[in-house]
Every structure is written in structure tokens, then in C-alpha cells.
Design a protein around this motif. Structure first.
Motif, PDB file in Angstrom:
ATOM      1  N   GLU A 162      12.097  -2.812  11.896  1.00  0.00           N
ATOM      2  CA  GLU A 162      12.091  -4.192  10.990  1.00  0.00           C
ATOM      3  C   GLU A 162      11.489  -4.136   9.696  1.00  0.00           C
ATOM      4  N   TYR A 163      10.395  -3.069   9.314  1.00  0.00           N
ATOM      5  CA  TYR A 163       9.720  -3.052   8.185  1.00  0.00           C
ATOM      6  C   TYR A 163      10.546  -2.066   7.128  1.00  0.00           C
ATOM      7  N   GLU A 164      11.718  -1.588   7.588  1.00  0.00           N
ATOM      8  CA  GLU A 164      12.626  -1.044   6.744  1.00  0.00           C
ATOM      9  C   GLU A 164      12.002   0.429   6.433  1.00  0.00           C
ATOM     10  N   PRO A 165      11.676   1.377   7.040  1.00  0.00           N
ATOM     11  CA  PRO A 165      11.012   2.573   6.726  1.00  0.00           C
ATOM     12  C   PRO A 165      11.936   3.543   5.422  1.00  0.00           C
ATOM     13  N   LYS A 213       8.665 -13.604  13.390  1.00  0.00           N
ATOM     14  CA  LYS A 213       7.486 -13.328  14.061  1.00  0.00           C
ATOM     15  C   LYS A 213       6.645 -14.347  14.280  1.00  0.00           C
ATOM     16  N   GLY A 214       7.157 -15.764  13.824  1.00  0.00           N
ATOM     17  CA  GLY A 214       6.403 -17.097  14.106  1.00  0.00           C
ATOM     18  C   GLY A 214       5.150 -16.994  13.057  1.00  0.00           C
ATOM     19  N   THR A 251      -2.990 -13.192  -4.368  1.00  0.00           N
ATOM     20  CA  THR A 251      -2.756 -13.645  -2.874  1.00  0.00           C
ATOM     21  C   THR A 251      -1.635 -14.675  -2.739  1.00  0.00           C
ATOM     22  N   ALA A 252      -0.464 -14.099  -2.340  1.00  0.00           N
ATOM     23  CA  ALA A 252       0.856 -14.847  -2.491  1.00  0.00           C
ATOM     24  C   ALA A 252       1.322 -15.263  -1.070  1.00  0.00           C
ATOM     25  N   GLU A 253       1.643 -16.469  -1.068  1.00  0.00           N
ATOM     26  CA  GLU A 253       2.204 -17.282   0.297  1.00  0.00           C
ATOM     27  C   GLU A 253       3.465 -16.738   0.100  1.00  0.00           C
ATOM     28  N   PHE A 254       4.127 -16.599   1.545  1.00  0.00           N
ATOM     29  CA  PHE A 254       5.574 -16.344   1.614  1.00  0.00           C
ATOM     30  C   PHE A 254       6.096 -16.637   3.010  1.00  0.00           C
ATOM     31  N   CYS A 255       7.277 -16.782   3.042  1.00  0.00           N
ATOM     32  CA  CYS A 255       7.940 -17.165   4.233  1.00  0.00           C
ATOM     33  C   CYS A 255       9.254 -16.484   4.321  1.00  0.00           C
ATOM     34  N   PHE A 297     -11.044 -24.079  10.978  1.00  0.00           N
ATOM     35  CA  PHE A 297     -11.101 -25.628  11.659  1.00  0.00           C
ATOM     36  C   PHE A 297     -11.194 -25.115  13.306  1.00  0.00           C
ATOM     37  N   THR A 298     -10.525 -24.034  13.878  1.00  0.00           N
ATOM     38  CA  THR A 298     -10.499 -23.940  15.221  1.00  0.00           C
ATOM     39  C   THR A 298     -11.591 -22.790  15.671  1.00  0.00           C
ATOM     40  N   GLY A 299     -11.805 -22.057  14.779  1.00  0.00           N
ATOM     41  CA  GLY A 299     -12.597 -21.000  15.238  1.00  0.00           C
ATOM     42  C   GLY A 299     -12.022 -19.900  15.751  1.00  0.00           C
ATOM     43  N   ILE A 300     -11.020 -19.734  15.798  1.00  0.00           N
ATOM     44  CA  ILE A 300      -9.994 -18.844  16.618  1.00  0.00           C
ATOM     45  C   ILE A 300      -9.738 -17.840  15.833  1.00  0.00           C
ATOM     46  N   GLY A 301     -10.006 -16.516  16.116  1.00  0.00           N
ATOM     47  CA  GLY A 301      -9.734 -15.204  15.449  1.00  0.00           C
ATOM     48  C   GLY A 301      -8.197 -14.694  15.435  1.00  0.00           C
ATOM     49  N   LEU A 302      -7.920 -14.482  14.537  1.00  0.00           N
ATOM     50  CA  LEU A 302      -6.204 -13.669  14.573  1.00  0.00           C
ATOM     51  C   LEU A 302      -6.338 -12.537  13.868  1.00  0.00           C
ATOM     52  N   SER A 303      -5.714 -11.572  14.613  1.00  0.00           N
ATOM     53  CA  SER A 303      -5.561 -10.453  14.109  1.00  0.00           C
ATOM     54  C   SER A 303      -4.074  -9.966  13.526  1.00  0.00           C
ATOM     55  N   ARG A 304      -4.029  -9.464  12.140  1.00  0.00           N
ATOM     56  CA  ARG A 304      -2.705  -9.349  11.654  1.00  0.00           C
ATOM     57  C   ARG A 304      -1.843  -8.222  12.043  1.00  0.00           C
ATOM     58  N   GLU A 305      -0.720  -8.320  12.116  1.00  0.00           N
ATOM     59  CA  GLU A 305       0.340  -7.097  12.034  1.00  0.00           C
ATOM     60  C   GLU A 305       0.422  -6.207  10.748  1.00  0.00           C
TER      61      GLU A 305
END
Length: 795
Positions: free
Chosen positions: A381-384, A684-685, A673-677, A327-335
Motif C-alpha cells: 500500500e505504500y507503493e515501493p 487505516k482509520g 507539520t501537514a494535516e492530511f486525509c 485529553f485521554t492520556g492514551i499512547g498511540l504508536s504510529r505506522e
């Protein structure tokens, strides 16, 4: 006549009586005291004499334990994964050091030059104290005393006053009470350093080199989550198990789960000592130590290496890929920082590879636990340190649909070929207000969302899996009145889930295996105080809602389909050998059992067979298992979600599947493709309360699970990328490339690179097997709208 006595005579008589009374009392006290002393002497000599003699002997004798050689760990090909390397400790024995202060200082100074350990750091430590903020020092000191923590350690942990390492003088002062016991000045010196110090021993009285092997891990970060590491005793309870205070024990991975087997049994000898603790003589016969078992794993180190490289490459590619908002055309890079791979043999449960990113170097813990390195890992935070492949619990997403279809077929909810109408959106009335359209709820399929805004139309069981249709799963799991479907219900779905390995600990030899979660109506009532709803059924049917699973469990699910319905216990330990070469296998309680007793074959040349342990059988008819397998095969065709991003075009521009069919490796799989929260995504927002209230699309994990070859499965690969997005776009290529690596196909575009003689027999056999007599794929039962090969929203 009366005789009157003078007053003086009366006074003398009274005084004599008083004197005799005091004398008698004194005599009585003396008599009682002597009697008590005599009784005490008698009691000590005759009643307690034997006890005191025994205590005296105990004070004169000492029980010395002799360390056993720790077992080593091999991979399936005999390559070392954990071994014992020679190492040496530099020690001082106070009794043998010079008594003159100047001479002793000279020894310490020379030893300092040879080892790098300072003679003393008192001045330097005081300089650090003087440079610190006095107010902060007082504050942290009061806090330490308030909580009963060591002040020095508290000041060091705060960074206010770093504690310098122990000096030679510190070691001498600390251990001078034990005059004849060696105290370690520096551990883990090389053989070269030890040789130099030993050469100068004539001029270094009281200095000794004591050999002590250290644990080394040749594969380091590659297998650290599997092998683990060792460290000091974590608590006093280990002393009751026969360990000594300076022993090192396993703290993670196989090092801790197999600690009793790897450690072996210590030897023992009795000695007589004098009052200083110096050995005078030995008593009795020495009991020799029993070496630990050597452990042979099922891990293929080369496959582990290639799997790690492949996963890391795709994770880096994912970081560089920007998602464009429709919708916005904005690119988002993921961590992208967390991913796993599990490769296993579906025929018996052997784990062939298990990759965890992020990882860590267990060699850093060989001699000590480096505080800075440990804390950096612990605070990540990713618990190695967590083995996410078996302990990470995530919503499995659409990979779980295999379970939903299996249960629906077996329970008679639908037949394999029954067509269900599957528009992009269905509306379910509120059960408490069925006539109020304002309280009805819409349930959508992934294909109806941006950018496709489509629908699957009419779907059967085969296409339901191939195209990963959400609406189909909603209807068969939760029911749909308009189609006359009653639905499975969550309790029935949970029963079948456990048969596939979900919601249960399966008993792999590694520590901290998590069960995941498959909810029931009672579970929600207990944990949330709410009744179960149809919407909950719908969410569970597609691996969302309250359903969580580990990457290994997703692999197990595919293995159950691949092998025809058997849930094998996942195993990473192939067998054990003792010091004499005898072969043992582990039972379910991790106890060694002779191979002959366990009916495990051992050939004349020492080749050890493997017998899988069946822990469950799928209560689904064979013909329905075939439906699951065929549906998963169709996933990896141009009509399925597995090729949404894995295809190329020939010279005429026609799409061609980029799986490994051209090399005789026909595969089957399932995307997710699993949604999560979770907590991390909220920090992280990526997932906010506002997004949830507005029913916006949540962040997604990337899943894919596959097995190959289709007709005679030898390998299952489960790939997972945390916050990775589309399973078909990111997790599926990981699994494909790992299968290619397993069969030695390093370049699978264009003509096959394998010579005919190099192709595995199983692959050659798979080439000859026709799926149907005419050699063509079965129809998709009047599917009208298969997934377009270019869609980038395949589930």
C-alpha cells in the motif's frame, strides 16, 4: 417430287448437331482456360517476376542483429551503480541433438543434472491438476475463457494449480520447428557452471553455452529508485523500434528514461539460409554495433548511504515513540513506513542524494521478474516502486509559508517589519451572511491547540517564519478587515508558487515526475463546481487545503532562497561519455550534446564541469529574499520552531541549540507539520468522516527543509516522513544529521571533533562572516512571546 426422310435419319442429324455443339463448347472452354493460363504465366513471369525473385531472396536471406554493449552508470566519484556482468545461457539446438529418442533422453538427463532444470515435469504437473478442486478448476477456467486470459496462467495466479517451470523437454518441443536456432534451457548460469558444461560438450551434442551479459547493480536497494531495473519487452510496440522479442529493456528509473542512450545501436549482418533456417553464407559487410553511452551522475553514493541510514534510524525511533493524547492520556504508536530525503546543490540544481523508503532490490530483476517478489511490492500500500521524492504529492504544510511571505512582501501587502496582531484564533464572517455570527468561522493557529493553548501575539515577517505563525499567513494571504489587509488572493499566490517550483514539472531526468498542485479560483470551479472562499485562501497560505507538492519541490523552494532567486532545473545526470571517451551533456529533451557545444568545460585531466540550467527567476526584490533567508535562519535558533526538539542544556541548565553552529555550519530552514486525509489514511482509520465533521485534528506528515552554510549555501536537504507528526521533532533531526554527514561531523554535541585543517573552506569562511557588525543576531522586532524551547508542538 417430295423426298421424305425417315425418322431414323432425322434423329441421327439432330444427335450430330448436339454433339458438335458440345464439342465446340468444350473447345471454347479449353481455349479460354489455356489463354488464361498463358496470361497468368506471362503476368507472373514478366509483371510480377521481379517481386517474386525478391521474395524468394528474402526467404533465403536473414538479417541478424548484433547486440550493442549497454552503457554503464557511475556516481559523481566514478563508483559503479549499474554495470554489465558476464553471464551465460545454456541452450539446445534441435538439429544437432541425437535423432534416437533414447540417446536424446540421455543427453537431457545429463544436462538436467548439470543445470537443475528437470527433463520433464508432466507427471508432477498432472499430480497438481489431480489434487486441485475440480469445481474451482472449472470456475477459474470459465472465467479465463470469458475474459480471454490464458487458462494455465489464470490457474497459476489463483494459486489453484501452480505452473511448474519449463522442462528441457518443453523447450525442445516448443522450439523444434526452428531446427538450427539455439533455444535457452537456463539463463544466467555462472562462469563455473558454464565451464563444466563446456568441458562435457563432447558428450552433449546439441548443447551450447552462449554468453549474454546481465545487468548488475552494486548499490542495490540504496539507489534502486534512481537507477531502476530491466525486464522483457512490455509490449509489441518495442519491436517497431528495432528491438527483438528476447531483448531486455529499462522498465523504471534511469534505465527507462535513458533507454535509447544506454542501449546504443545494434549491429547488423546479412546471411543466406537454407529451408531449415541454417546459415549457409554471409552477404556483404558486417555493420558493427555502437555501444551505449556511459552515464555519470551527480549522486554522492556515500551521502546517499548515510542519508538512508539516518532516515531509517529516525523512522524506527518514530515507530517506538508513542504519542500521548493530551485529553485521554492514551499512547498511540504510529505506522511509519514511508519517508524521503532529497539533498541538492542550490548553486546549480545537482541532486546529491535522493532516498526513498520503502525500497526494493533491483538485482532481483537481473535475469527475470520474480513473480512473488514483484507482486509483494506491487500490492504494498505504500507503493515501493514509486519514487516518492519526485512523484509523491503531499500537502507541504508550513514549509509553504516561505512562498506566502515572499508574495506578500513583493505585492506590498505588508512590509518586513510591520507588526500584525496574531492571537491564537481569529473569526471570519461568512461572506454571504456577514451579520450572522452563527455562520462565522474560526481559524486557529497551531500554537493555540493542545498542549500549548498559546498565542504568538505580535508578529512581523521575520518572526512569522521563525515561529511559523498561521494567523500571520492567514491575514496576508486572505486578508483581514480589522487590520485593513486586502490579502494576496489565491491567483496571485499561485503565480509566486510556480516561481518557486511548485505546481510544475521541472524536468529532472527521472521518469514520472509529478507537478503537485497549486489551485486557482478557476481550478476549484472546474473540479468542484464551487466558488473560491476566504477560507480556501487561508488554508492555501499554510500549505494545506488543495495545495500539494513533492519533496523535491520543497527542496527547490529552499534552494531558490539560498541562491538568491534562481530556479535551477534539478539534475541527476552530470554528463555522458561514449566508447571513445568523448564528453556529452543532456539538453532539456534528454538528447546528448557535445560538451564543447554546450560550453561545458572539460579540463586536461578529464575533469568535467557542470553548468546549471536556469528555468525560472524569482520575481521578488533581493531585499525581500534576504528577509526570507533571515527568517529561515531564525527558525534554527532557540526562538524558532526548528529547535523545539533540537537543543540541549549546558552545565548551568541553559538551552543551547543543537544545530551545527559550533562547527561553523550555520543553517537556515523551515519546519512543516501537514494535516492530511488521503485514501490510505482513511483505509487505516487515521482519518474518518466523523473526525472531519467534528473538526478534529487530522493525522499529520512531518516536513523539514534546510540549507547550509547560511552565508554561502552548498547543500539543501528536504526531509519528509509520512504520518510522522511534528516536523520539528522528526523531520528536522533527519536533515540536521544529513548536513552533519555532508561536512563529516559525525558527533556534534560538545566540542567539535574536526581538526582545523579538516574543516571545509566554505565552513571556515562562514565562521568569519558576521551577520551584523556587532556580531549579534538582529532583533525579532518586539516579539513578546517567542516559542519556548521545550514545546513539542512546533510547526
Amino acid at each position: 417430287m417430295s423426298i421424305w426422310r425417315r425418322n431414323e435419319e432425322l434423329e441421327d442429324t439432330s444427335a450430330d448437331i448436339a454433339y458438335r455443339g458440345r464439342l465446340f463448347s468444350l473447345q471454347l472452354i479449353v481455349l479460354i482456360s489455356v489463354s488464361l493460363l498463358l496470361f497468368r504465366v506471362f503476368w507472373l513471369q514478366n509483371v510480377r517476376g521481379d517481386d517474386f525473385v525478391a521474395q524468394s531472396n528474402d526467404n533465403r536471406t536473414a538479417r541478424l542483429l548484433i547486440n550493442a554493449s549497454r552503457g554503464v552508470i557511475f556516481d559523481k566519484d566514478g563508483d559503479l551503480l549499474a554495470t554489465n556482468e558476464p553471464s551465460f545461457n545454456v541452450t539446445i539446438t534441435p538439429a544437432f541433438l541425437p535423432t534416437d529418442d533414447a540417446e536424446r533422453l540421455a543427453v537431457f538427463q545429463r544436462l538436467s543434472l548439470l543445470t537443475g532444470v528437470p527433463v520433464t515435469n508432466t507427471v508432477e504437473q498432472q499430480e497438481l491438476i489431480d489434487a486441485a478442486d475440480p469445481a474451482l478448476v472449472r470456475q477459474y477456467t470459465e472465467l479465463a475463457r470469458l475474459y480471454g486470459a490464458p487458462v494455465d496462467e489464470t490457474l497459476d495466479a489463483s494459486g489453484l494449480i501452480p505452473q511448474l517451470p519449463s522442462s528441457i523437454q518443453d523447450v525442445y518441443d516448443t522450439f523444434s520447428f526452428a531446427q538450427y536456432l539455439p533455444a535457452t534451457v537456463r539463463s544466467g548460469v555462472t562462469i563455473t557452471e558454464a565451464y563444466i558444461i563446456e568441458q562435457e560438450s563432447l558428450y552433449l551434442p546439441g548443447v551450447r553455452i552462449i554468453p549474454e551479459p546481465i545487468r548488475r547493480y552494486p548499490t542495490g536497494e540504496l539507489t534502486s529508485h534512481l537507477i531502476g531495473f530491466m525486464g522483457p519487452l512490455p509490449n509489441e510496440g518495442w519491436l517497431d523500434l528495432g528491438y527483438e522479442r528476447d531483448d531486455r529493456v529499462g522498465l523504471s528509473g534511469l534505465e527507462v528514461s535513458l533507454e535509447p542512450l544506454l542501449a546504443g545501436r545494434k549491429g547488423e549482418r546479412q546471411i543466406v539460409t537454407d529451408w531449415t533456417g541454417r546459415e549457409i553464407q554471409q552477404l556483404g559487410v558486417t555493420v558493427p554495433p555502437v555501444p551505449g553511452y556511459n552515464v555519470h551522475l551527480t549522486i554522492d553514493t556515500e551521502l546517499q548511504r548515510r542519508s538512508t541510514e539516518i532516515l531509517l534510524n529516525y523512522m524506527e525511533e518514530r515507530r517506538q515513540f508513542a504519542d500521548i493524547d493530551f485529553f485521554t492520556g492514551i499512547g498511540l504508536s504510529r505506522e511509519i513506513e514511508l519517508g524521503t530525503v532529497v539533498a541538492m546543490d542550490p548553486r546549480d540544481g545537482q541532486i546529491l542524494a535522493m532516498v526513498n523508503i520503502p525500497t526494493w532490490d533491483n538485482n532481483r530483476f537481473s535475469t527475470e521478474i520474480p513473480v512473488d517478489y514483484y507482486l509483494s511490492l506491487f500490492r504494498n500500500e505504500y507503493e515501493p516502486f514509486l519514487n516518492h521524492a519526485i512523484a509523491g504529492q503531499y500537502p507541504p504544510g508550513s514549509t509553504f509559508k516561505v512562498v506566502t511571505v515572499a508574495a506578500a512582501l513583493q505585492e506590498g501587502i505588508v512590509s518586513p517589519n510591520r507588526i500584525l496582531s496574531t492571537p491564537g484564533v481569529i473569526t471570519v464572517a461568512n461572506q454571504f451572511a456577514p451579520n450572522d455570527p452563527g455562520r462565522a468561522q474560526d481559524f486557529v493557529c497551531w500554537i493555540s491547540l493542545a498542549p500549548t493553548f498559546g498565542a504568538h501575539e505580535d508578529i512581523d515577517a521575520f518572526a512569522g517564519l521563525a515561529e511559523s505563525c498561521d494567523i500571520y499567513m492567514y491575514k496576508v494571504a486572505g486578508g483581514f478587515r480589522e487590520d485593513g489587509l486586502r490579502g494576496l488572493g489565491i491567483n496571485t499566490l499561485a503565480e509566486y508558487s510556480r516561481q518557486f517550483g511548485f505546481g510544475r514539472v521541472q524536468g529532472i531526468e527521472l521518469p514520472l515526475e509529478a507537478p503537485g498542485n497549486v489551485p486557482t479560483t478557476q481550478w476549484k470551479q472546474v473540479n468542484f463546481g464551487e466558488p473560491w472562499s476566504t477560507g480556501d485562501d487561508y488554508n492555501a497560505s499554510i500549505g494545506q487545503g488543495f495545495v500539494t507538492a513533492t519533496p523535491m519541490q520543497v527542496g527547490q523552494m529552499a534552494a531558490v532562497v539560498a541562491n538568491g532567486g534562481f530556479l535551477y532545473r534539478p539534475r541527476i545526470v552530470h554528463h555522458l561519455t561514449d566508447a571513445e571517451g568523448n564528453v556529452f551533456v543532456l539538453n532539456e529533451n534528454l538528447n546528448p550534446v557535445p560538451a564543447a557545444v554546450a560550453n561545458v568545460p572539460v579540463s586536461e585531466d578529464g575533469e568535467v564541469g557542470f553548468v546549471g540550467q536556469v528555468i525560472g527567476v524569482l520575481d521578488v526584490a533581493p531585499e525581500f529574499i534576504d528577509v526570507l533567508a533571515e527568517g529561515m535562519r531564525l527558525v534554527n535558533t532557540l526562538d524558532g520552531t526548528g529547535t523545539a526538539f533540537i537543543f540541549y542544556r549546558d552545565e548551568e541548565g541553559e538551552p543551547i541549540s543543537d544545530w551545527l553552529d559550533d562547527f561553523g555550519v550555520v543553517s537556515a530552514g523551515k519546519t512543516g507539520t501537514a494535516e492530511f486525509c488521503d485514501n490510505l489514511s482513511q483505509q487505516k482509520g487515521w482519518c474518518t468522516e466523523e473526525k472531519i465533521l467534528n473538526a478534529e485534528i487530522l493525522p499529520t506528515h512531518s516536513w523539514y527543509v534546510a540549507y547550509a552554510p547560511y552565508e554561502n549555501p552548498e547543500i539543501v536537504v528536504s526531509s519528509f516522513m509520512y504520518y510522522g507528526g511534528e516536523g520539528s521533532q522528526w523531520a528536522a533531526p533527519v536533515a540536521r544529521d544529513i548536513i552533519a554527514a555532508y561536512y563529516g561531523v559525525d558527533n556534534y554535541e560538545g566540542d567539535p571533533i574536526l581538526a582545523e585543517e579538516d574543516i571545509p573552506d566554505s565552513v571556515k569562511d562562514a565562521r568569519q562572516i558576521e551577520i551584523e557588525e556587532d556580531g549579534e543576531l538582529p532583533p525579532l522586532d518586539d516579539q513578546q512571546n517567542p516559542v519556548d524551547e521545550g514545546e513539542n508542538n512546533a510547526n
